[in-house]
Motif scaffolding. Structure first.
Motif, mmCIF file in Angstrom:
data_model
loop_
_atom_site.group_PDB
_atom_site.id
_atom_site.type_symbol
_atom_site.label_atom_id
_atom_site.label_comp_id
_atom_site.label_asym_id
_atom_site.label_seq_id
_atom_site.Cartn_x
_atom_site.Cartn_y
_atom_site.Cartn_z
ATOM 1 N N GLN A 116 48.687 57.719 66.074
ATOM 2 C CA GLN A 116 48.576 57.566 67.531
ATOM 3 C C GLN A 116 48.986 56.176 67.986
ATOM 4 O O GLN A 116 49.786 56.036 68.911
ATOM 5 C CB GLN A 116 47.137 57.811 67.992
ATOM 6 C CG GLN A 116 46.775 59.240 68.195
ATOM 7 C CD GLN A 116 45.381 59.334 68.781
ATOM 8 O OE1 GLN A 116 44.430 58.751 68.263
ATOM 9 N NE2 GLN A 116 45.263 60.071 69.862
ATOM 10 N N TYR A 117 48.425 55.160 67.365
ATOM 11 C CA TYR A 117 48.722 53.798 67.796
ATOM 12 C C TYR A 117 50.166 53.426 67.507
ATOM 13 O O TYR A 117 50.790 52.695 68.278
ATOM 14 C CB TYR A 117 47.743 52.805 67.171
ATOM 15 C CG TYR A 117 46.480 52.700 67.978
ATOM 16 C CD1 TYR A 117 46.280 51.630 68.844
ATOM 17 C CD2 TYR A 117 45.511 53.691 67.920
ATOM 18 C CE1 TYR A 117 45.131 51.554 69.609
ATOM 19 C CE2 TYR A 117 44.364 53.630 68.679
ATOM 20 C CZ TYR A 117 44.180 52.554 69.524
ATOM 21 O OH TYR A 117 43.050 52.486 70.299
ATOM 22 N N TYR A 160 52.044 55.184 70.379
ATOM 23 C CA TYR A 160 51.823 54.509 71.663
ATOM 24 C C TYR A 160 52.688 53.255 71.763
ATOM 25 O O TYR A 160 53.302 52.983 72.797
ATOM 26 C CB TYR A 160 50.362 54.067 71.834
ATOM 27 C CG TYR A 160 49.338 55.168 71.920
ATOM 28 C CD1 TYR A 160 49.641 56.445 72.379
ATOM 29 C CD2 TYR A 160 48.028 54.911 71.528
ATOM 30 C CE1 TYR A 160 48.675 57.427 72.457
ATOM 31 C CE2 TYR A 160 47.052 55.892 71.614
ATOM 32 C CZ TYR A 160 47.380 57.151 72.066
ATOM 33 O OH TYR A 160 46.419 58.122 72.141
#
Length: 130
Positions: free
Chosen positions: A44-45, A48
């Protein structure tokens, strides 16, 4: 610089998809639920901040001087934060005993993410109104 940022974002995006799919399909049977959550957080990071890099490339076109440090901060954050989490999530599978040193590296990666966002904020504040 714009070309470098776009290429970096594209490579990171490709790797985000590959690591996400690998986690969902290749590691699901091997990792505990807690370690799957760690893997998922890393993906996810990374994604992002891949999108943040892509957005940053639009500011590079405007020759914003703060784009360069933002780029390096985001890239370093991806490598330290997501990279350490990928290793930590799979340490039991690979029988890695030295991974305890990675615990402090993850938040340092997070600080680099924050720094990247601060440079992006400063670049936005320096922009001239159209």
């Amino acid at each position: 610089m714009q070309k470098r940022i776009i290429i970096t974002a594209a490579i990171s995006g490709i790797l985000s998809i590959i690591t996400g799919a690998f986690g969902a399909h290749g590691l699901k049977a091997l990792l505990s639920e807690a370690n799957m959550n760690v893997w998922h957080t890393a993906v996810q990071y990374q994604f992002y901040h891949t999108l943040a890099l892509l957005f940053l490339s639009t500011l590079a076109q405007a020759k914003q001087s703060l784009v360069i440090p933002a780029y390096y901060f985001f890239l370093t954050g991806i490598l330290l934060f997501s990279g350490s989490l990928y290793i930590l999530a799979t340490r039991e599978v690979h029988h890695l005993s030295w991974t305890s040193i990675l615990g402090p590296i993850t938040p340092i990666g997070g600080l680099f993410f924050i720094g990247g966002w601060i440079f992006l904020l400063l670049a936005g504040l320096r922009m001239k109104h159209a």
